[in-house]
Design an enzyme around this catalytic site. Structure first.
Site, short mmCIF file in Angstrom:
data_model
loop_
_atom_site.label_atom_id
_atom_site.label_comp_id
_atom_site.label_asym_id
_atom_site.label_seq_id
_atom_site.Cartn_x
_atom_site.Cartn_y
_atom_site.Cartn_z
N SER A 6 0.85 -1.19 0.00
CA SER A 6 0.00 0.00 0.00
C SER A 6 0.89 1.24 0.00
O SER A 6 1.62 1.49 0.96
CB SER A 6 -0.89 0.00 1.24
N HIS A 31 -1.31 -1.23 -4.24
CA HIS A 31 -2.59 -0.94 -3.58
C HIS A 31 -2.69 0.57 -3.36
O HIS A 31 -1.82 1.19 -2.75
CB HIS A 31 -2.65 -1.68 -2.25
N ASP A 33 -4.90 3.61 -1.87
CA ASP A 33 -5.98 3.92 -0.94
C ASP A 33 -6.56 5.30 -1.21
O ASP A 33 -5.90 6.32 -0.98
CB ASP A 33 -5.43 3.88 0.50
N MET A 35 -9.19 8.05 -0.22
CA MET A 35 -10.06 8.47 0.89
C MET A 35 -10.58 9.87 0.59
O MET A 35 -9.84 10.71 0.06
CB MET A 35 -9.26 8.50 2.19
N HIS A 64 -8.56 0.98 -3.91
CA HIS A 64 -9.49 0.76 -2.80
C HIS A 64 -10.19 2.08 -2.50
O HIS A 64 -9.60 3.01 -1.97
CB HIS A 64 -8.64 0.27 -1.60
N MET A 66 -12.30 4.29 -0.52
CA MET A 66 -12.93 4.54 0.78
C MET A 66 -13.64 5.88 0.67
O MET A 66 -13.20 6.90 1.23
CB MET A 66 -11.86 4.55 1.88
N MET A 135 -11.29 -5.83 5.62
CA MET A 135 -10.46 -4.86 6.35
C MET A 135 -10.14 -5.42 7.73
O MET A 135 -11.05 -5.77 8.50
CB MET A 135 -11.21 -3.53 6.52
N GLY A 140 -8.90 4.21 7.16
CA GLY A 140 -8.60 5.60 7.48
C GLY A 140 -7.12 5.94 7.51
O GLY A 140 -6.75 7.06 7.18
N GLY A 143 -0.67 1.77 9.39
CA GLY A 143 0.06 1.64 10.65
C GLY A 143 -0.78 1.29 11.87
O GLY A 143 -0.33 1.46 12.99
N ASP A 173 -6.66 -6.51 4.35
CA ASP A 173 -6.03 -5.19 4.30
C ASP A 173 -6.00 -4.54 5.68
O ASP A 173 -7.04 -4.26 6.26
CB ASP A 173 -6.84 -4.31 3.32
N GLY A 174 -4.77 -4.32 6.15
CA GLY A 174 -4.60 -3.57 7.40
C GLY A 174 -3.81 -4.33 8.45
O GLY A 174 -4.23 -5.41 8.87
N GLY A 175 -2.66 -3.80 8.80
CA GLY A 175 -1.89 -4.39 9.89
C GLY A 175 -1.27 -5.74 9.58
O GLY A 175 -0.89 -6.47 10.49
N GLY A 195 1.18 -2.20 4.08
CA GLY A 195 1.68 -0.84 3.98
C GLY A 195 2.93 -0.64 4.82
O GLY A 195 4.06 -0.75 4.33
N SER A 196 2.73 -0.41 6.12
CA SER A 196 3.87 -0.14 7.01
C SER A 196 4.86 -1.29 7.06
O SER A 196 6.06 -1.06 7.19
CB SER A 196 3.39 0.12 8.43
#
Ligand code: DX5
Ligand code: ZN
Length: 220
Positions: A6, A31, A33, A35, A64, A66, A135, A140, A143, A173-175, A195-196
């Site tokens: 991401s 990816h 994002d 928003m 994606h 959002m 998700m 939002g 990290g 997606d996420g973490g 991502g992170s």
């Protein structure tokens, strides 16, 4: 395991380097994002940036959205070069129409689900989509901490797709990172956004490969 770094977690003032890292690490997707400051408080990547990324790389873009009222922006993101496009179930009033539109434009159609939204809301529409983006953080920002209860959503979705003989790609997606990607893969996920874990590491290109091999050793 398909891997989609991401770029939200990259240095946004240096997307050239972020793209080069993804190419070197043989990422399957970028990816992106999007928003809108309404569906989520944050504002991120708009149509001209997606267009510029699509021109700059052969790696397909997984966009994606959002955003509230995704129907308003769908065609523009497809024109800009999205190959895979997901809209949030929570934001889509006419979900079937949106999925049909994405397919008409030759892209892969996905539905993203907030952590608190059960996969069962997609029972009827499952044959009309290509992928579900589960998700594992609240949308939002990059990290955030991985919410492990979402693994069970992946398991339930995999069971449903198998039972009905449907080809549905399960994305998370996420973490997601080196510490949990084995558990994610074991839950039936075949597409991970990171991502992170990628851009916050010392050697981001190598981390893409490390994530993939850790996921695949689990599934083997
Ligand atoms: C969150 C985004 C994610 C996020 C992933 O709203 O949809 O794609 O950038 O970043 P990490 O992997 O750091 O959670
Ligand atoms: Zn995302």
């Amino acid at each position: 395991m398909l891997l989609a770094p991401s770029i939200l977690a990259a240095d946004l003032a240096d997307l050239e380097t972020a793209v080069a890292i993804c190419e070197r690490g043989r990422a399957d997707f970028l990816h992106v994002d999007v928003m809108d400051g309404h569906f989520v408080p944050n504002l991120t990547i708009g149509i001209p940036v997606v267009e510029a990324l699509a021109k700059r790389t052969e790696i397909p873009l997984d966009v994606h959205l959002m955003v509230s009222n995704p129907e308003r922006l769908l065609d523009q993101y497809l024109d800009a070069g999205a190959s895979w496009l997901s809209v949030h179930w929570e934001a889509a009033t006419h979900l079937d129409r949106l999925l049909t539109r994405i397919h008409e434009r030759g892209a892969r159609a996905g539905v993203a689900l907030n952590p608190a939204t059960p996969v069962e809301v997609l029972d009827d529409v499952l044959p009309a989509l290509d992928f579900v983006l589960i998700m594992s953080v609240n949308p939002g920002s990059a990290g955030q901490k991985f919410l492990s209860y979402t693994l069970d959503k992946a398991r339930r979705l995999q069971a449903k797709a198998r039972e009905r003989n449907l080809e549905v790609t399960i994305a998370m997606d996420g973490g997601v990172g080196l510490d949990n990607i084995s558990r994610v893969a074991a839950a039936g996920v075949d597409f991970c956004v990171a991502g992170s874990a990628v851009f916050g590491s010392e050697d981001p290109a190598a981390t893409i490969g490390a994530l993939r091999s850790r996921a695949e050793s689990e599934v083997a």
